[in-house]
Every structure is written in structure tokens, then in C-alpha cells.
Design a protein around this motif. Structure first.
Motif, PDB file in Angstrom:
ATOM      1  N   LEU A  16       8.773  11.337   5.214  1.00 46.12           N
ATOM      2  CA  LEU A  16       8.673  10.946   3.882  1.00 46.12           C
ATOM      3  C   LEU A  16       7.682  11.606   2.738  1.00 46.12           C
ATOM      4  CD1 LEU A  16      10.103   8.926   1.562  1.00 46.12           C
ATOM      5  CD2 LEU A  16       8.142   7.149   2.136  1.00 46.12           C
ATOM      6  N   SER A  17       8.005  12.014   1.695  1.00 48.96           N
ATOM      7  CA  SER A  17       7.097  12.667   1.034  1.00 48.96           C
ATOM      8  C   SER A  17       7.434  12.176  -0.578  1.00 48.96           C
ATOM      9  CB  SER A  17       7.264  14.320   0.851  1.00 48.96           C
ATOM     10  OG  SER A  17       6.089  14.949   0.089  1.00 48.96           O
ATOM     11  N   VAL A  18       6.170  11.732  -1.230  1.00 50.64           N
ATOM     12  CA  VAL A  18       6.311  10.920  -2.462  1.00 50.64           C
ATOM     13  C   VAL A  18       5.406  11.703  -3.352  1.00 50.64           C
ATOM     14  CG1 VAL A  18       5.911   8.924  -3.688  1.00 50.64           C
ATOM     15  CG2 VAL A  18       6.839   8.827  -1.723  1.00 50.64           C
ATOM     16  N   THR A  19       6.161  12.259  -4.357  1.00 50.68           N
ATOM     17  CA  THR A  19       5.165  13.282  -5.257  1.00 50.68           C
ATOM     18  C   THR A  19       5.271  12.924  -6.757  1.00 50.68           C
ATOM     19  OG1 THR A  19       5.775  15.169  -3.769  1.00 50.68           O
ATOM     20  CG2 THR A  19       4.700  15.655  -6.156  1.00 50.68           C
ATOM     21  N   GLY A  20       4.184  12.639  -7.332  1.00 51.81           N
ATOM     22  CA  GLY A  20       4.105  12.288  -8.899  1.00 51.81           C
ATOM     23  C   GLY A  20       4.926  11.239  -9.107  1.00 51.81           C
ATOM     24  N   LEU A  21       4.914  10.092  -8.456  1.00 47.15           N
ATOM     25  CA  LEU A  21       6.026   9.052  -8.846  1.00 47.15           C
ATOM     26  C   LEU A  21       5.219   8.166  -9.976  1.00 47.15           C
ATOM     27  CD1 LEU A  21       8.740   8.164  -7.490  1.00 47.15           C
ATOM     28  CD2 LEU A  21       7.387   6.386  -6.476  1.00 47.15           C
ATOM     29  N   GLU A  22       6.115   7.994 -11.168  1.00 49.29           N
ATOM     30  CA  GLU A  22       5.716   7.264 -12.112  1.00 49.29           C
ATOM     31  C   GLU A  22       6.696   6.322 -12.830  1.00 49.29           C
ATOM     32  OE1 GLU A  22       4.709   9.965 -15.426  1.00 49.29           O
ATOM     33  OE2 GLU A  22       3.177  11.031 -14.385  1.00 49.29           O
ATOM     34  N   LYS A  23       6.133   5.080 -13.140  1.00 52.94           N
ATOM     35  CA  LYS A  23       7.124   3.996 -13.737  1.00 52.94           C
ATOM     36  C   LYS A  23       6.377   3.388 -14.934  1.00 52.94           C
ATOM     37  CE  LYS A  23      10.696   1.902 -14.452  1.00 52.94           C
ATOM     38  NZ  LYS A  23      11.946   2.607 -14.952  1.00 52.94           N
ATOM     39  N   VAL A  31       3.175   2.489 -12.144  1.00 49.25           N
ATOM     40  CA  VAL A  31       3.031   3.271 -10.941  1.00 49.25           C
ATOM     41  C   VAL A  31       2.503   4.760 -11.681  1.00 49.25           C
ATOM     42  CG1 VAL A  31       3.833   4.758  -9.125  1.00 49.25           C
ATOM     43  CG2 VAL A  31       4.574   2.260  -9.478  1.00 49.25           C
ATOM     44  N   ASP A  32       1.421   5.214 -11.558  1.00 53.16           N
ATOM     45  CA  ASP A  32       0.881   6.221 -12.296  1.00 53.16           C
ATOM     46  C   ASP A  32       0.591   7.553 -11.302  1.00 53.16           C
ATOM     47  OD1 ASP A  32      -0.294   7.839 -14.199  1.00 53.16           O
ATOM     48  OD2 ASP A  32      -2.290   6.611 -14.512  1.00 53.16           O
ATOM     49  N   GLY A  33       1.587   8.347 -11.274  1.00 49.65           N
ATOM     50  CA  GLY A  33       1.279   9.592 -10.532  1.00 49.65           C
ATOM     51  C   GLY A  33       1.054   9.594  -9.114  1.00 49.65           C
ATOM     52  N   VAL A  34       1.789   8.704  -8.112  1.00 50.18           N
ATOM     53  CA  VAL A  34       1.448   8.460  -7.069  1.00 50.18           C
ATOM     54  C   VAL A  34       2.036   9.551  -6.202  1.00 50.18           C
ATOM     55  CG1 VAL A  34       1.963   6.703  -4.928  1.00 50.18           C
ATOM     56  CG2 VAL A  34       1.156   5.944  -7.306  1.00 50.18           C
ATOM     57  N   SER A  35       1.405   9.884  -5.249  1.00 51.69           N
ATOM     58  CA  SER A  35       1.639  10.734  -4.117  1.00 51.69           C
ATOM     59  C   SER A  35       0.989  10.574  -2.954  1.00 51.69           C
ATOM     60  CB  SER A  35       1.398  12.439  -4.594  1.00 51.69           C
ATOM     61  OG  SER A  35       1.804  12.705  -5.734  1.00 51.69           O
ATOM     62  N   GLN A 239      -4.588  -0.377  -9.749  1.00 47.27           N
ATOM     63  CA  GLN A 239      -4.078   0.193 -10.977  1.00 47.27           C
ATOM     64  C   GLN A 239      -2.957   1.286 -11.132  1.00 47.27           C
ATOM     65  OE1 GLN A 239      -7.959   0.512 -13.187  1.00 47.27           O
ATOM     66  NE2 GLN A 239      -8.256  -1.623 -13.146  1.00 47.27           N
ATOM     67  N   GLY A 240      -2.158   1.196 -10.407  1.00 46.16           N
ATOM     68  CA  GLY A 240      -1.027   1.876 -10.218  1.00 46.16           C
ATOM     69  C   GLY A 240      -1.170   3.326  -9.718  1.00 46.16           C
ATOM     70  N   GLN A 241      -2.404   3.494  -9.039  1.00 43.29           N
ATOM     71  CA  GLN A 241      -2.603   4.890  -8.555  1.00 43.29           C
ATOM     72  C   GLN A 241      -3.044   4.665  -7.050  1.00 43.29           C
ATOM     73  OE1 GLN A 241      -5.977   6.288 -11.195  1.00 43.29           O
ATOM     74  NE2 GLN A 241      -4.578   7.286 -12.624  1.00 43.29           N
ATOM     75  N   LEU A 242      -3.016   6.007  -6.370  1.00 48.75           N
ATOM     76  CA  LEU A 242      -3.280   5.988  -5.126  1.00 48.75           C
ATOM     77  C   LEU A 242      -4.893   6.282  -5.073  1.00 48.75           C
ATOM     78  CD1 LEU A 242      -2.258   5.756  -2.220  1.00 48.75           C
ATOM     79  CD2 LEU A 242      -2.212   8.198  -2.180  1.00 48.75           C
ATOM     80  N   LEU A 243      -5.567   5.124  -4.576  1.00 47.99           N
ATOM     81  CA  LEU A 243      -7.080   5.198  -4.627  1.00 47.99           C
ATOM     82  C   LEU A 243      -7.752   6.060  -3.345  1.00 47.99           C
ATOM     83  CD1 LEU A 243      -9.590   4.265  -6.237  1.00 47.99           C
ATOM     84  CD2 LEU A 243      -9.484   2.042  -4.729  1.00 47.99           C
ATOM     85  N   ALA A 244      -7.085   5.644  -2.262  1.00 54.68           N
ATOM     86  CA  ALA A 244      -7.663   6.219  -0.972  1.00 54.68           C
ATOM     87  C   ALA A 244      -6.381   6.255  -0.076  1.00 54.68           C
ATOM     88  CB  ALA A 244      -8.713   5.569  -0.401  1.00 54.68           C
TER      89      ALA A 244
END
Length: 268
Positions: A16-23, A31-35, A239-244
């Protein structure tokens, strides 16, 4: 598809590859640019504080909620924006925190209607040759249903109405139904929430057994220790982002994660 890195080592494309997901909802970014990527045959955990965007990310991946931007590629196929049932048909199946069993059907009936191979229609009922095909299909589905119920140790409630099950039994049924859809990967939304320690151990045993069989898992869970002790990779949202992201020991020692979520307990 397998390629070679510059060092000559095999590099396998992610399951599975998730790229730049936003909502965004009413101006609030959930969801703020999650990859991120999830590798085949691995158990990956997704953690984060309440409101971090974990469930919304799950919903966007399976298009229960349509993302505003970004892409979702599963097994090399772009599934972004596909209807949820078509996403499931590709082999990417999810469960829900609150089990969604068909309460007025028996456990066994719940299992059978969840099968990916269920094709019966009106034309099958009135055409002799097709009727025989349906009979053979139903026998195979019934056998699969019983085997799956036995795998989760709930075959003894097969003929009970799903609405009469305990909370723990509903959790087991939810996962068993997901397996009837013949998935390659399962997205589990808090599968251990509200279950007792004995059932938790039982579920974990089943998940590890399925991973050994080649299944891939992405698990949202609030129990940090459970994720750290059972997943090979951990994703942390804040906060909607991938932190680590990384191995459990790496994530546990990440100062950003400690500050945002784990608090002083992680440092003890």
C-alpha cells in the motif's frame, strides 16, 4: 514488482502506498499531506492522539470519505476515489471500531453474505445449469465460513443471531467476516478497543498467524504498548500530519513523538 537498489539489494514495491493525502471539513484540515508505505506481509501500527486524523486517513484510503487530494495505490493499482465496494474487491478490506454485523441474521449467515464469491441472482434461481453452479458455490462458501469461524473459536455461536453476541464475540465476527472477503490486506480500526485481556491475546495470536500466512495489516490503535510490541513498523500522526515512522524502538525514542503523544511514560 522487484527492483534493485544502488547496493544491489532487492527492493520490493509496497503493498500500500499513500501519497499526499488531504481532507478538509468546513475549513478544518483533518488530514494534511500524509504519505506512507506499508510493506507486504507485515503488521504496521498507526497511532496518535485523539483528533490526529487516524480514522479519517483510514476512511480516505478506502474512500468511505473521498479525499480532497493525494493518491492511494494498492498492489500497484491506483484505487483513489474508487467506490468502497470496488476497493474491497481489489483485496483491500477494512473493519470498523464499532462492529457492523447484520444483527437479525445468524452468525453463519453474516459470514456467508460477506463472501467475495457470492454471485447468486434471480437468473441463477430459474436456470438449471446455473442453479447447480450456485449450489456448488454455496457449499464452498459454507465450508470456508465454518473454517473461519473455527479459526476464531466462535463456531459454537454459528446459529445464534449476531445481535445477541457479546462485545468480544462481535469483534471476532467482524474480523472473521473481513476474511470472507478474501483480502490481501486488512485495515483494522481499533480492533482491541473494549475487549478483555484474554480476548486481546486471542486476537493477537490470530493476527500473527494470519501475518505468517502472508496477510498484511495496518492497525489503528490507542494502546501504545500493544502496537510497539506487535508491529514491525509504527506510523505516528499528529494534527493531521505524519509526525514519525519507523521501527518501534526508533519511534518510541523520537523526541517529537514523546512531546506530542507518548509523554513522560515513553522516557521511563
Amino acid at each position: 514488482m522487484t527492483e534493485r537498489s544502488s547496493s544491489g539489494e532487492a527492493v520490493t514495491d509496497p503493498k500500500l502506498s499513500v501519497t499526499g493525502l488531504e481532507k478538509t471539513f468546513d475549513g478544518i484540515t483533518a488530514v494534511d499531506g500524509v504519505s506512507f508505505d506499508v510493506q507486504a506481509g507485515e503488521m504496521t501500527g498507526l497511532i496518535g492522539p485523539n483528533g490526529a486524523g487516524k480514522s479519517t486517513t483510514f476512511n480516505c484510503i478506502t474512500n468511505l470519505i473521498e479525499p480532497d487530494a493525494g493518491s492511494v495505490v494498492f498492489d500497484g493499482q491506483d484505487v483513489t476515489g474508487l467506490p468502497t465496494h470496488r476497493v474491497a474487491r481489489t483485496g483491500l478490506v477494512r473493519t470498523f471500531q464499532i462492529a457492523r454485523e447484520l444483527r437479525e441474521m445468524t452468525v453463519l449467515e453474516n459470514m456467508m453474505v460477506s463472501s467475495k464469491e457470492q454471485t447468486e441472482s434471480a437468473i441463477h434461481a430459474v436456470t438449471p445449469g446455473l442453479r447447480e453452479n450456485v449450489r456448488t458455490e454455496e457449499e464452498a462458501i459454507l465450508e470456508q465460513a465454518w473454517e473461519t469461524l473455527e479459526f476464531f473459536d466462535i463456531e459454537h455461536v454459528a446459529h445464534e443471531y449476531a445481535g445477541t453476541l457479546s462485545g468480544g464475540q462481535r469483534k471476532l465476527l467482524e474480523l472473521a467476516r473481513a476474511l470472507m472477503a478474501d483480502p490481501d490486506m486488512l485495515l483494522l480500526d481499533e480492533p482491541f478497543a473494549g475487549v478483555n485481556p484474554t480476548l486481546e491475546e486471542r486476537l493477537l495470536d490470530r493476527l500473527h498467524a494470519l501475518t505468517d500466512q502472508g496477510y498484511t495489516f495496518l492497525i489503528v490503535e490507542h494502546d501504545i504498548d500493544l502496537i510497539m510490541n506487535n508491529c514491525v513498523r509504527v506510523l505516528v500522526m499528529h494534527q493531521g500530519q505524519l509526525l514519525a515512522e519507523g521501527a518501534p524502538e526508533t519511534v518510541r525514542d523520537d523526541e517529537r513523538v514523546i512531546d506530542a503523544y507518548l509523554g513522560g511514560e515513553a522516557a521511563q
